[in-house]
Design a protein around this motif. Structure first.
Motif, mmCIF file in Angstrom:
data_model
loop_
_atom_site.group_PDB
_atom_site.id
_atom_site.type_symbol
_atom_site.label_atom_id
_atom_site.label_comp_id
_atom_site.label_asym_id
_atom_site.label_seq_id
_atom_site.Cartn_x
_atom_site.Cartn_y
_atom_site.Cartn_z
ATOM 1 N N LEU A 179 8.944 -3.088 0.817
ATOM 2 C CA LEU A 179 9.865 -2.741 -0.264
ATOM 3 C C LEU A 179 9.138 -2.301 -1.540
ATOM 4 C CD1 LEU A 179 12.488 -5.564 0.284
ATOM 5 C CD2 LEU A 179 12.797 -3.109 0.732
ATOM 6 N N LYS A 180 7.870 -2.662 -1.675
ATOM 7 C CA LYS A 180 7.089 -2.292 -2.860
ATOM 8 C C LYS A 180 6.330 -0.976 -2.691
ATOM 9 C CE LYS A 180 6.529 -7.140 -4.041
ATOM 10 N NZ LYS A 180 5.607 -8.273 -4.069
ATOM 11 N N VAL A 181 6.276 -0.443 -1.462
ATOM 12 C CA VAL A 181 5.553 0.811 -1.212
ATOM 13 C C VAL A 181 6.373 1.980 -1.734
ATOM 14 C CG1 VAL A 181 4.739 2.390 0.602
ATOM 15 C CG2 VAL A 181 4.256 -0.045 0.773
ATOM 16 N N GLU A 182 5.786 2.710 -2.648
ATOM 17 C CA GLU A 182 6.472 3.871 -3.221
ATOM 18 C C GLU A 182 6.675 4.942 -2.155
ATOM 19 O OE1 GLU A 182 5.693 7.131 -6.703
ATOM 20 O OE2 GLU A 182 4.885 5.110 -6.981
ATOM 21 N N GLY A 183 7.870 5.467 -2.087
ATOM 22 C CA GLY A 183 8.176 6.534 -1.135
ATOM 23 C C GLY A 183 8.509 6.069 0.267
ATOM 24 N N ALA A 184 8.544 4.751 0.491
ATOM 25 C CA ALA A 184 8.885 4.237 1.826
ATOM 26 C C ALA A 184 10.379 4.432 2.083
ATOM 27 C CB ALA A 184 8.513 2.757 1.938
ATOM 28 N N SER A 185 10.762 4.346 3.329
ATOM 29 C CA SER A 185 12.173 4.480 3.725
ATOM 30 C C SER A 185 12.893 3.154 3.485
ATOM 31 C CB SER A 185 12.260 4.881 5.199
ATOM 32 O OG SER A 185 11.601 6.088 5.421
ATOM 33 N N HIS A 186 13.086 2.811 2.226
ATOM 34 C CA HIS A 186 13.623 1.511 1.834
ATOM 35 C C HIS A 186 15.023 1.241 2.367
ATOM 36 C CE1 HIS A 186 10.697 1.970 -1.680
ATOM 37 N NE2 HIS A 186 10.171 1.124 -0.820
#
Length: 172
Positions: free
Chosen positions: A112-119
Motif C-alpha cells: 500500500l506504500k509503494v507509489e504507483g502500485a495497483s492499490h
C-alpha cells in the motif's frame, strides 16, 4: 534455445536431464522483466514470472475456482465485510523461517506504500486509503489473532476479496 539440437527422439532413446542445485533458473519469455517487486508488477511478463518466486494467499485454478494457497482456509462473515484467514503451517521462506500473520501484515502495508502500485486490489480493507495517502503506517482492518490467523475487515462488503488476493501484486 539451440535449434540445431531440437528434434524428435527415436522411441527407446531416453533423455537424461542434467541439473545441479547451483544452476541458475532459466525461464524463456517474450518480454523483459525489469524488476522483481510484485507490488510494482504491471506487465504480462511480470504476472507470468513473479509467481514463480512469490506466492499469494489464494490462487485461481482450473475452472476459475479460487482456492487457498498460502492460506489454509478462509471464511467470510454473512455479508462479506470481514474475512478470517488461517495460514498453512507448512510454509517456510527461503531461509527456513515460517510464514506468519505478521509477514502478511508487513507485505500488505508495504504494498500500500509503494507509489504507483495497483492499490485497488487491497483498497477495500479498512484503513487502506490512510496507508496509501501516508496518513497511517499500519493497516487498521488487518487484525492479528495469532501467528497463523488474522482477519481483514473491509470498508464495505466485497465478496470477491479471495479472488483479489490471488493477484500477483498481493504476494507475500
Amino acid at each position: 534455445v539451440n535449434y540445431d539440437g531440437v528434434g524428435k527422439l527415436d522411441q527407446g532413446v531416453q533423455s537424461t536431464p542434467v541439473h545441479r542445485d547451483s544452476d541458475p533458473l532459466a525461464i524463456p519469455m517474450a518480454g523483459r522483466l525489469d524488476q522483481l517487486d510484485p507490488a510494482r508488477s504491471r506487465t504480462v511478463t511480470g504476472s507470468e514470472t513473479l509467481p514463480l518466486v512469490f506466492e499469494s494467499l489464494t490462487r485461481v485454478t482450473e475452472g476459475c475456482r479460487v482456492v487457498p494457497w498460502l492460506a489454509a482456509e478462509w471464511e467470510a462473515n454473512e455479508d462479506s465485510s470481514e474475512f478470517r484467514f488461517k495460514l498453512r503451517p507448512d510454509v517456510h521462506f527461503h531461509d527456513g523461517r515460517r510464514l506468519t500473520s505478521r509477514d502478511v501484515r508487513a507485505s500488505f502495508e508495504r504494498f500500500l506504500k509503494v507509489e504507483g502500485a495497483s492499490h485497488y486490489v487491497l483498497s477495500s480493507i479498512k484503513g487502506a486509503m490512510d496507508v496509501i495517502r501516508g496518513n497511517a503506517s499500519e493497516l487498521e482492518g488487518l487484525k492479528l489473532l495469532s501467528s497463523k490467523e488474522f482477519t481483514l475487515k473491509l470498508e464495505e462488503p466485497v465478496a470477491i476479496l479471495p479472488l483479489l488476493l490471488s493477484h500477483v501484486t498481493t504476494s507475500i
